[in-house]
Design a protein around this motif. Structure first.
Motif, PDB file in Angstrom:
ATOM      1  N   ALA A  17       0.832  -1.207   0.000  1.00  0.00           N
ATOM      2  CA  ALA A  17       0.000   0.000   0.000  1.00  0.00           C
ATOM      3  C   ALA A  17       0.865   1.255   0.000  1.00  0.00           C
ATOM      4  CB  ALA A  17      -0.923  -0.008   1.212  1.00  0.00           C
ATOM      5  N   TYR A  18       1.945   1.234   0.780  1.00  0.00           N
ATOM      6  CA  TYR A  18       2.858   2.381   0.821  1.00  0.00           C
ATOM      7  C   TYR A  18       3.519   2.586  -0.544  1.00  0.00           C
ATOM      8  CZ  TYR A  18       7.041   5.122   1.688  1.00  0.00           C
ATOM      9  OH  TYR A  18       8.020   6.073   1.604  1.00  0.00           O
ATOM     10  N   VAL A  19       4.006   1.520  -1.146  1.00  0.00           N
ATOM     11  CA  VAL A  19       4.660   1.614  -2.445  1.00  0.00           C
ATOM     12  C   VAL A  19       3.690   2.132  -3.498  1.00  0.00           C
ATOM     13  CG1 VAL A  19       5.786   0.287  -4.279  1.00  0.00           C
ATOM     14  CG2 VAL A  19       6.350  -0.158  -1.882  1.00  0.00           C
ATOM     15  N   ALA A  20       2.461   1.645  -3.481  1.00  0.00           N
ATOM     16  CA  ALA A  20       1.461   2.094  -4.440  1.00  0.00           C
ATOM     17  C   ALA A  20       1.156   3.584  -4.275  1.00  0.00           C
ATOM     18  CB  ALA A  20       0.182   1.272  -4.294  1.00  0.00           C
ATOM     19  N   ARG A  21       1.104   4.048  -3.039  1.00  0.00           N
ATOM     20  CA  ARG A  21       0.875   5.485  -2.813  1.00  0.00           C
ATOM     21  C   ARG A  21       2.031   6.304  -3.365  1.00  0.00           C
ATOM     22  NH1 ARG A  21      -0.928   3.663   2.284  1.00  0.00           N
ATOM     23  NH2 ARG A  21       1.060   4.270   3.253  1.00  0.00           N
ATOM     24  N   ARG A  22       3.244   5.854  -3.128  1.00  0.00           N
ATOM     25  CA  ARG A  22       4.411   6.574  -3.623  1.00  0.00           C
ATOM     26  C   ARG A  22       4.441   6.624  -5.153  1.00  0.00           C
ATOM     27  NH1 ARG A  22       9.244   7.481  -0.936  1.00  0.00           N
ATOM     28  NH2 ARG A  22       9.838   8.197  -3.037  1.00  0.00           N
ATOM     29  N   LEU A  23       3.994   5.554  -5.763  1.00  0.00           N
ATOM     30  CA  LEU A  23       4.027   5.472  -7.220  1.00  0.00           C
ATOM     31  C   LEU A  23       2.739   5.961  -7.866  1.00  0.00           C
ATOM     32  CD1 LEU A  23       5.694   1.951  -7.579  1.00  0.00           C
ATOM     33  CD2 LEU A  23       6.801   4.181  -7.761  1.00  0.00           C
ATOM     34  N   ALA A  24       1.772   6.337  -7.035  1.00  0.00           N
ATOM     35  CA  ALA A  24       0.476   6.811  -7.527  1.00  0.00           C
ATOM     36  C   ALA A  24      -0.153   5.798  -8.485  1.00  0.00           C
ATOM     37  CB  ALA A  24       0.621   8.170  -8.207  1.00  0.00           C
ATOM     38  N   CYS A  25      -0.161   4.543  -8.047  1.00  0.00           N
ATOM     39  CA  CYS A  25      -0.744   3.494  -8.874  1.00  0.00           C
ATOM     40  C   CYS A  25      -1.601   2.572  -8.010  1.00  0.00           C
ATOM     41  CB  CYS A  25       0.347   2.707  -9.591  1.00  0.00           C
ATOM     42  SG  CYS A  25       1.405   1.723  -8.506  1.00  0.00           S
ATOM     43  N   GLU A  26      -2.151   1.567  -8.617  1.00  0.00           N
ATOM     44  CA  GLU A  26      -3.065   0.646  -7.940  1.00  0.00           C
ATOM     45  C   GLU A  26      -2.307  -0.495  -7.285  1.00  0.00           C
ATOM     46  OE1 GLU A  26      -7.114  -1.920  -9.052  1.00  0.00           O
ATOM     47  OE2 GLU A  26      -5.789  -1.172 -10.624  1.00  0.00           O
ATOM     48  N   ALA A  27      -2.790  -0.937  -6.131  1.00  0.00           N
ATOM     49  CA  ALA A  27      -2.267  -2.130  -5.464  1.00  0.00           C
ATOM     50  C   ALA A  27      -3.305  -3.238  -5.619  1.00  0.00           C
ATOM     51  CB  ALA A  27      -1.991  -1.863  -3.993  1.00  0.00           C
ATOM     52  N   VAL A  28      -2.904  -4.332  -6.232  1.00  0.00           N
ATOM     53  CA  VAL A  28      -3.826  -5.434  -6.553  1.00  0.00           C
ATOM     54  C   VAL A  28      -3.395  -6.686  -5.801  1.00  0.00           C
ATOM     55  CG1 VAL A  28      -4.754  -6.884  -8.395  1.00  0.00           C
ATOM     56  CG2 VAL A  28      -4.232  -4.468  -8.844  1.00  0.00           C
ATOM     57  N   ALA A  29      -4.326  -7.274  -5.050  1.00  0.00           N
ATOM     58  CA  ALA A  29      -4.029  -8.491  -4.299  1.00  0.00           C
ATOM     59  C   ALA A  29      -3.941  -9.687  -5.247  1.00  0.00           C
ATOM     60  CB  ALA A  29      -5.106  -8.736  -3.249  1.00  0.00           C
ATOM     61  N   ILE A  30      -2.953 -10.534  -5.025  1.00  0.00           N
ATOM     62  CA  ILE A  30      -2.786 -11.759  -5.812  1.00  0.00           C
ATOM     63  C   ILE A  30      -3.716 -12.829  -5.250  1.00  0.00           C
ATOM     64  CG2 ILE A  30      -1.185 -13.599  -6.452  1.00  0.00           C
ATOM     65  CD1 ILE A  30       1.072 -11.537  -6.274  1.00  0.00           C
ATOM     66  N   LEU A  31      -4.585 -13.351  -6.090  1.00  0.00           N
ATOM     67  CA  LEU A  31      -5.549 -14.364  -5.690  1.00  0.00           C
ATOM     68  C   LEU A  31      -5.312 -15.651  -6.476  1.00  0.00           C
ATOM     69  CD1 LEU A  31      -8.731 -12.094  -5.684  1.00  0.00           C
ATOM     70  CD2 LEU A  31      -7.259 -12.658  -3.743  1.00  0.00           C
ATOM     71  N   ALA A  32      -5.751 -16.755  -5.912  1.00  0.00           N
ATOM     72  CA  ALA A  32      -5.491 -18.054  -6.529  1.00  0.00           C
ATOM     73  C   ALA A  32      -6.168 -18.192  -7.887  1.00  0.00           C
ATOM     74  CB  ALA A  32      -5.943 -19.167  -5.590  1.00  0.00           C
ATOM     75  N   ASP A  33      -7.358 -17.633  -8.027  1.00  0.00           N
ATOM     76  CA  ASP A  33      -8.125 -17.845  -9.247  1.00  0.00           C
ATOM     77  C   ASP A  33      -8.163 -16.617 -10.149  1.00  0.00           C
ATOM     78  OD1 ASP A  33      -9.554 -16.336  -7.480  1.00  0.00           O
ATOM     79  OD2 ASP A  33     -11.376 -17.562  -7.524  1.00  0.00           O
ATOM     80  N   MET A  34      -7.228 -15.665  -9.966  1.00  0.00           N
ATOM     81  CA  MET A  34      -7.249 -14.471 -10.797  1.00  0.00           C
ATOM     82  C   MET A  34      -6.667 -14.777 -12.172  1.00  0.00           C
ATOM     83  SD  MET A  34      -4.112 -12.267  -9.056  1.00  0.00           S
ATOM     84  CE  MET A  34      -4.710 -10.738  -9.750  1.00  0.00           C
ATOM     85  N   PRO A  35      -7.173 -14.098 -13.214  1.00  0.00           N
ATOM     86  CA  PRO A  35      -6.635 -14.318 -14.562  1.00  0.00           C
ATOM     87  C   PRO A  35      -5.209 -13.787 -14.672  1.00  0.00           C
ATOM     88  CG  PRO A  35      -8.163 -12.472 -14.551  1.00  0.00           C
ATOM     89  CD  PRO A  35      -8.265 -13.104 -13.208  1.00  0.00           C
ATOM     90  N   ALA A  36      -4.507 -14.193 -15.718  1.00  0.00           N
ATOM     91  CA  ALA A  36      -3.153 -13.707 -15.951  1.00  0.00           C
ATOM     92  C   ALA A  36      -3.176 -12.191 -16.111  1.00  0.00           C
ATOM     93  CB  ALA A  36      -2.567 -14.375 -17.193  1.00  0.00           C
ATOM     94  N   GLN A  37      -2.185 -11.526 -15.537  1.00  0.00           N
ATOM     95  CA  GLN A  37      -2.120 -10.071 -15.543  1.00  0.00           C
ATOM     96  C   GLN A  37      -1.071  -9.569 -16.540  1.00  0.00           C
ATOM     97  OE1 GLN A  37      -4.213  -8.066 -13.169  1.00  0.00           O
ATOM     98  NE2 GLN A  37      -5.142 -10.097 -13.422  1.00  0.00           N
ATOM     99  N   SER A  38      -1.292  -8.334 -16.998  1.00  0.00           N
ATOM    100  CA  SER A  38      -0.366  -7.694 -17.927  1.00  0.00           C
ATOM    101  C   SER A  38      -0.041  -6.296 -17.414  1.00  0.00           C
ATOM    102  CB  SER A  38      -0.957  -7.601 -19.332  1.00  0.00           C
ATOM    103  OG  SER A  38      -1.249  -8.876 -19.861  1.00  0.00           O
ATOM    104  N   ALA A  39       1.225  -5.919 -17.498  1.00  0.00           N
ATOM    105  CA  ALA A  39       1.656  -4.579 -17.092  1.00  0.00           C
ATOM    106  C   ALA A  39       3.003  -4.292 -17.725  1.00  0.00           C
ATOM    107  CB  ALA A  39       1.751  -4.478 -15.574  1.00  0.00           C
TER     108      ALA A  39
END
Length: 230
Positions: A17-39
């Motif tokens: 959460a701290y890193v995301a605030r510093r970078l002004a971006c979103e923090a996304v929790a890693i879940l077991a059934d989440m689809p593949a992510q792209s960034a």
């Protein structure tokens, strides 16, 4: 840029959460059934268990489509071993930053806030991205031997009569192995079930060997790689 994180007891979530605030971006929790992510650039934060990377994070990294990646390993101040190198092996993205962040230890029940000041070099590397190489760090002799099994043997999960079989632990379990307070063979002892139980019916008990390990002197030091030469 996106910050992805897995957190059992909340320590890694606080860092993410701290890193995301510093970078002004979103923090996304890693879940077991989440689809593949792209960034284009991904920051991935994870807790170190037995000097290893949680299996859910390894699976996420193997499927992550990113050009650049930065890794943050949170640990209880005893040893992070070569967990960052293990995480890097799971991705083809170019590594531009890495850090081992000292936090409270999950199995000690500590609610110790982390010190963000030592992370400044980490943010500098994100702002000026170039490939980095991770060194081989000092590790426990048994670090490569069945880390998941050692986690299960080191901590016993206990369910009291206060359990109402509400299923909150089932839903929160990142390994999808919890069944109403009873862990399955895939349990990684992240203790997320303990923290989400509305009745406080789940607790944990470290085995004597782990207790002796936890009382070892901790360095409590955050390390950003590559380290600056003195």
């Amino acid at each position: 840029m996106t910050v992805y994180y897995f957190s059992g007891s909340g320590h890694t979530a606080a860092v993410a959460a701290y890193v995301a605030r510093r970078l002004a971006c979103e923090a996304v929790a890693i879940l077991a059934d989440m689809p593949a992510q792209s960034a284009h650039t991904a920051v991935v934060a994870f807790p170190v268990y037995c000097e290893d990377v949680p299996s859910i994070v390894k699976h996420f990294l193997r499927r992550l489509k990113a050009d650049r990646i930065a890794l943050l390993a949170t640990y209880g101040g005893v040893s992070f071993g070569n967990s960052l190198r293990r995480a890097q092996r799971c991705t083809k993205a170019m590594l531009i930053a890495a850090a081992a962040v000292a936090t409270g230890h999950t199995f000690s029940g500590e609610d110790a806030p982390f010190d963000p000041a030592p992370l400044e070099p980490f943010f500098a590397r994100l702002a000026d991205p170039v490939p980095i190489r991770l060194p081989v760090c000092r590790a426990h002799p048994l670090a490569h031997f069945f880390p998941g099994l050692r986690s299960r043997l080191g901590v016993k999960l206990l369910r009291s009569d206060a359990c109402t079989a509400c299923g909150a632990c089932n839903a929160a379990c990142p390994q999808r192995t919890m069944r109403f307070g009873k862990p399955g063979i895939k349990c990684i002892r992240c203790l997320k079930c303990v923290h989400v139980c509305p009745e406080k019916a789940l607790t944990f008990s470290p085995r004597p060997m782990l207790v002796r390990w936890l009382v070892k002197r901790r360095n409590g030091r955050t390390v950003v790689f590559p380290q600056q030469k003195s």
